[in-house]
Design a protein around this motif. Structure first.
Motif, PDB file in Angstrom:
ATOM      1  N   THR A 179      -3.247  -9.399  12.371  1.00 32.28           N
ATOM      2  CA  THR A 179      -1.887  -9.041  12.776  1.00 32.28           C
ATOM      3  C   THR A 179      -1.414  -7.888  11.904  1.00 32.28           C
ATOM      4  O   THR A 179      -1.664  -7.870  10.695  1.00 32.28           O
ATOM      5  CB  THR A 179      -0.932 -10.237  12.646  1.00 32.28           C
ATOM      6  N   TYR A 180      -0.719  -6.946  12.497  1.00 31.55           N
ATOM      7  CA  TYR A 180      -0.324  -5.737  11.768  1.00 31.55           C
ATOM      8  C   TYR A 180       1.060  -5.273  12.225  1.00 31.55           C
ATOM      9  O   TYR A 180       1.476  -5.483  13.360  1.00 31.55           O
ATOM     10  CB  TYR A 180      -1.352  -4.614  11.976  1.00 31.55           C
ATOM     11  N   ASP A 181       1.749  -4.657  11.297  1.00 26.86           N
ATOM     12  CA  ASP A 181       3.071  -4.079  11.551  1.00 26.86           C
ATOM     13  C   ASP A 181       3.206  -2.858  10.636  1.00 26.86           C
ATOM     14  O   ASP A 181       3.455  -2.988   9.441  1.00 26.86           O
ATOM     15  CB  ASP A 181       4.163  -5.113  11.265  1.00 26.86           C
ATOM     16  N   PHE A 182       3.025  -1.663  11.223  1.00 26.60           N
ATOM     17  CA  PHE A 182       3.048  -0.412  10.481  1.00 26.60           C
ATOM     18  C   PHE A 182       4.206   0.462  10.955  1.00 26.60           C
ATOM     19  O   PHE A 182       4.501   0.504  12.160  1.00 26.60           O
ATOM     20  CB  PHE A 182       1.744   0.380  10.682  1.00 26.60           C
ATOM     21  N   ARG A 199      -1.511  -7.787  17.497  1.00 22.72           N
ATOM     22  CA  ARG A 199      -2.416  -8.822  17.039  1.00 22.72           C
ATOM     23  C   ARG A 199      -3.706  -8.722  17.850  1.00 22.72           C
ATOM     24  O   ARG A 199      -3.659  -8.716  19.088  1.00 22.72           O
ATOM     25  CB  ARG A 199      -1.785 -10.200  17.201  1.00 22.72           C
ATOM     26  N   PHE A 218       0.540  -7.201   7.007  1.00 16.54           N
ATOM     27  CA  PHE A 218      -0.854  -7.131   7.462  1.00 16.54           C
ATOM     28  C   PHE A 218      -1.526  -8.421   7.034  1.00 16.54           C
ATOM     29  O   PHE A 218      -1.467  -8.801   5.870  1.00 16.54           O
ATOM     30  CB  PHE A 218      -1.575  -5.927   6.853  1.00 16.54           C
ATOM     31  N   ILE A 268       3.510  -0.279   5.340  1.00 14.49           N
ATOM     32  CA  ILE A 268       2.957  -1.486   5.954  1.00 14.49           C
ATOM     33  C   ILE A 268       3.967  -2.614   5.777  1.00 14.49           C
ATOM     34  O   ILE A 268       4.173  -3.108   4.674  1.00 14.49           O
ATOM     35  CB  ILE A 268       1.609  -1.858   5.316  1.00 14.49           C
ATOM     36  N   THR A 313       3.015  -2.479  16.144  1.00 14.22           N
ATOM     37  CA  THR A 313       2.833  -3.907  15.852  1.00 14.22           C
ATOM     38  C   THR A 313       1.841  -4.480  16.855  1.00 14.22           C
ATOM     39  O   THR A 313       1.715  -3.995  17.983  1.00 14.22           O
ATOM     40  CB  THR A 313       4.162  -4.674  15.958  1.00 14.22           C
TER      41      THR A 313
END
Length: 355
Positions: free
Chosen positions: A101-104, A177, A218, A215, A175
């Motif tokens: 899961t990521y949110d940059f 997943r 993450f 970031i 964002t």
């Protein structure tokens, strides 16, 4: 008469034998009792021999205070539940898949040509994860939301939209997943699908691309969000290590950023219920200058550790607690007795010297 004489003699002889045996038994019992009394470790002095002193009273109060203080400390230690961790070889039988899961937030990168790709060590390459990723346009400086990004339909519209976003200095929030194999690989944010547009931008004198970013979060997760909350409640700050959260990397045009991550599976004991499994990771990060013919990239290379960490609760046993309490009481009283004896002997010898 002769018969009577011998009968009477035998009676008196038998009486003397019984009396001698009785005295022998009594003396033997008394001797044994005296020996048992000599084994008494707690002999008491008569009240008229012992004497209370001021120093003895002060020492008794001090001993009592020390015993109470140490017992309170020991009770607190006994009631405290420790969290211990152990390392085991990971047999890789738990799961062959994991989620990323990521949110940059990219402060100066247009959403139109920014893509998310994944590659693993077996060569599985997934490009442009549009279904797993949501992109949101951001206003310059304030980073306020300008709405969800909608992909243009044709090539010319993509180029025109990119130029508009770059001239306005818009940013982009990405964002998503994605599920990947639990083997070494990487996830990267780049412009691979739109390299022709990047070359065209350079030919037309448009500024170079800037992938400076923050970031927001993450994570490599295997369990559900509810499971992560349960672990967080039980284990507190030890529940998860996510060192990339709220990390900012600021560079110049054409700077690339590389992260090397080592993922460690972490199992949390459920205290009688099922265990909770999450992932922790360590990270090293670097910034480098991109060659003129290449495009900048944000590259996250991850490796899978061959071990896993097992967290569990451990409390002290009742027998250990009782032994420590007895040791405290006996030790303090013994040491105090030695100190009092040394003090009294010192005072006595000093008084003899003065005399």
């Amino acid at each position: 008469c002769v018969c009577f004489f011998f009968s009477s003699r035998r009676r008196h002889t038998r009486c003397r034998e019984v009396s001698w045996a009785r005295r022998c038994v009594q003396e033997t019992g008394k001797s044994l009792m005296d020996k048992f009394k000599s084994l008494d470790f707690y002999q008491k002095l008569p009240p008229n021999i012992s004497q209370s002193t001021g120093s003895g009273i002060c020492m008794s109060l001090l001993v009592l205070a020390c015993i109470i203080g140490l017992i309170i400390t020991e009770v607190q230690t006994f009631l405290t539940v420790d969290i211990v961790n152990e390392l085991y070889i990971d047999d890789s039988k738990y799961s062959s898949r994991m989620n990323i899961t990521y949110d940059f937030i990219f402060q100066h990168t247009p959403c139109t040509i920014l893509t998310v790709d994944t590659v693993d060590i077996l060569g599985n390459h997934r490009m442009t994860l549009d279904k797993e990723t949501k992109k949101e346009r951001l206003a310059p400086q304030t980073m306020a939301s300008l709405g969800i990004y909608q992909k243009p339909e044709n090539y010319n519209d993509i180029y025109t939209k990119t130029v508009e976003e770059m001239n306005a200095n818009e940013g982009c929030r990405v964002t998503g997943r994605v599920e990947v194999n639990r083997i070494p690989g990487n996830i990267h944010f780049s412009f691979h699908e739109y390299q022709n547009i990047v070359q065209q931008l350079r030919q037309n004198g448009i500024r170079n691309l800037d992938v400076s970013h923050t970031i927001m979060s993450f994570d490599f997760d295997e369990g559900s969000t509810k499971e992560a909350r349960v672990v967080k409640k039980k284990y507190g700050d030890m529940s998860k290590e996510k060192p990339l959260d709220m990390t900012s990397m600021i560079g110049e045009d054409n700077n690339s950023f590389v992260y090397y991550l080592n993922v460690v599976r972490t199992v949390y004991n459920g205290a009688g219920r099922k265990n909770h499994t999450l992932n922790q990771y360590t990270v090293n990060k670097y910034k480098s200058r991109t060659q003129d013919n290449n495009v900048p990239i944000v590259f996250l290379q991850y490796d899978i550790a061959p071990i896993y960490v097992y967290y569990s609760f451990r409390s002290n046993s009742v027998m250990t607690f009782l032994v420590r309490i007895i040791a405290i009481i006996g030790g303090v009283i013994t040491v105090a007795g030695i100190l009092v004896s040394l003090l009294q002997n010192s005072v006595y010898h000093l008084s003899l010297i003065h005399i």
